[in-house]
Write a protein that holds these residues in place. Structure first.
Motif, mmCIF file in Angstrom:
data_model
loop_
_atom_site.group_PDB
_atom_site.id
_atom_site.type_symbol
_atom_site.label_atom_id
_atom_site.label_comp_id
_atom_site.label_asym_id
_atom_site.label_seq_id
_atom_site.Cartn_x
_atom_site.Cartn_y
_atom_site.Cartn_z
ATOM 1 N N ILE A 1 0.754 -1.247 0.073
ATOM 2 C CA ILE A 1 -0.084 0.032 -0.267
ATOM 3 C C ILE A 1 1.079 1.208 -0.109
ATOM 4 O O ILE A 1 1.822 1.364 0.858
ATOM 5 N N GLU B 1 -1.061 -5.295 1.926
ATOM 6 C CA GLU B 1 -2.511 -5.457 1.979
ATOM 7 C C GLU B 1 -2.647 -6.860 2.287
ATOM 8 O O GLU B 1 -2.506 -7.844 1.530
ATOM 9 N N SER C 1 -1.822 -4.799 6.638
ATOM 10 C CA SER C 1 -2.923 -3.743 7.064
ATOM 11 C C SER C 1 -3.941 -4.355 7.993
ATOM 12 O O SER C 1 -4.525 -3.826 8.796
#
Lengths: 266, 143
Positions: free
Chosen positions: A59, A92, A110
């Motif tokens: 990310i 992610e 995440s």
């Protein structure tokens, strides 16, 4: 008999003096050990980055990376850690996991950010991984569990991708030995206190996930691979008794909430 | 450190050969004993036990060889386990470790030179006494 004792003592003294005199020489520098291990660590870090980070879902959204950079920056500055050396990567994934790769690559999933209720909990995990990096636990673990020969063959390009994958798996899904984990926890508490962050939420985080371990076990890699969470929470509280006098939040409530919102959307 | 002295009597040819072999035994065992220092000691001990009823000259030299191995066992073993803890354990290399390993290497090389010299001399029937080990052997080994 006296003569024999005198001669024995003299031989022992001669050995100790030789040892002492030799210890005054900087053998580590002479044998280029630091340089060689540093080069190897850099190469491993780059390889793992190519193999794992670039193939994963990193990310790079500023609204996610900036708040996390602020947390990392605060901990690093307060503890004299060179932040430019630490490369933070947010991946992610639903997994609640964080780990350190060689050459100070810090990986945060995440899922871990989503599971953290406040910045102090997240700071605790980041501090723990920073402690592993600063105390050179990553290379120690690799040398111990993978072996120097295999590591050299990885860095010289003489090993297959399967070995690299297995090595990354070892770092991401298995804990360091018990003593190293405890050392990292205690160091993390020190980092938190110096950064004016309350270490208690870190302990609570461990307690909380320990309680829910059975239900969501498969997503709790960071907890499952570490020593008994309850026990850890206890010694974190014990070492965190010298709490920071003034607790200072790093992020504003709005920034933290927005970060959590962003995580939900991903 | 090493001195040639007169023995109580003139050793015969077969005695000189056996006495010399006791040193060779400890030397050959070094090759096998490199990873585990206790092997040198065991080899020399077995040779000593098999010659414990031999003549005084043979027993004396077997004992001197055995005692030298005895003293090297703790320092070599410590170096061996220190190295193992670095390879397989949490320890990491340090200047202290290198200086210890170099120190035991120096002492082992000196001992090997002394052993070869003594083995050659003893084979010719010449009695060689080591500093400290000679006195200790005289104390333990009686005619």
């Amino acid at each position: 008999m006296k003569k024999i004792f005198f001669q024995a003592s003299l031989i022992i003294a001669l050995f100790l003096v030789t040892w002492f005199a030799l210890s005054k020489v900087d053998w580590i520098a002479i044998f280029y050990i630091e340089q060689v291990s540093k080069t190897m660590e850099e190469k491993l870090g780059d390889l793992f980055e190519d193999f794992f980070i670039k193939s994963g879902k990193e990310i790079q959204h500023k609204e996610v990376t900036l708040p996390l950079d602020s947390i990392l920056s605060k901990i690093c500055v307060s503890n004299g850690i060179d932040q430019s050396q630490v490369k933070l990567h947010i991946i992610e994934s639903d997994e609640i996991n964080a780990f350190a790769l060689p050459n100070k690559h810090l990986i945060l999933y995440s899922g871990l950010i989503s599971a953290s209720e406040n910045e102090a909990e997240l700071s605790g995990v980041i501090s723990h991984e920073l402690a592993h990096m600063e105390m050179n636990h990553v290379m120690k673990k690799l040398i111990k569990e993978v072996g120097l020969t295999v590591l050299i063959s990885i860095t010289t390009g003489n090993s297959g991708s399967e070995i690299i994958k297995e090595t990354i798996k070892l770092l991401s899904s298995s804990a360091y030995d018990r003593n190293l984990e405890k050392e990292a926890d205690i160091k993390a508490v020190e980092y938190l206190i110096k950064s004016n962050i309350d270490p208690e939420p870190f302990a609570n985080f461990l307690n909380k996930v320990a309680d829910s371990e059975s239900q969501v076990e498969k997503h709790l890699s960071w907890i499952n691979t570490h020593p008994a969470s309850k026990e850890r929470a206890e010694y974190i509280i014990e070492h965190g008794s010298g709490k920071p006098k003034k607790i200072q939040p790093i992020l504003t409530k709005e920034t933290w909430d927005r970060l959590k919102e962003n995580m939900k959307e991903m | 450190m090493i001195s040639v002295k007169r023995f109580n009597y003139e050793p015969a040819e077969h005695e000189a050969e056996k006495a010399s072999n006791s040193y060779l035994m400890s030397l050959i065992a070094i090759i096998a004993g490199l990873p585990l220092p206790i092997i040198n000691l065991i080899a020399t001990l077995i040779f000593y036990l098999s010659n414990r009823k031999g003549t005084f000259f043979v027993r004396w030299h077997c004992m001197q060889a055995l005692l030298s191995q005895f003293s090297f066992l703790p320092i070599n073993s410590y170096g061996f386990w220190w190295t193992m803890s670095i390879i397989f354990g949490p320890e990491s290399v340090s200047n202290n470790f290198f200086s210890y390993i170099i120190a035991i290497l120096i002492f082992n090389i000196l001992e090997s030179i002394a052993t070869i010299y003594t083995a050659i001399k003893t084979r010719k029937g010449i009695h060689v006494e080591w500093w400290f080990y000679g006195s200790l052997t005289h104390f333990i080994c009686k005619p």
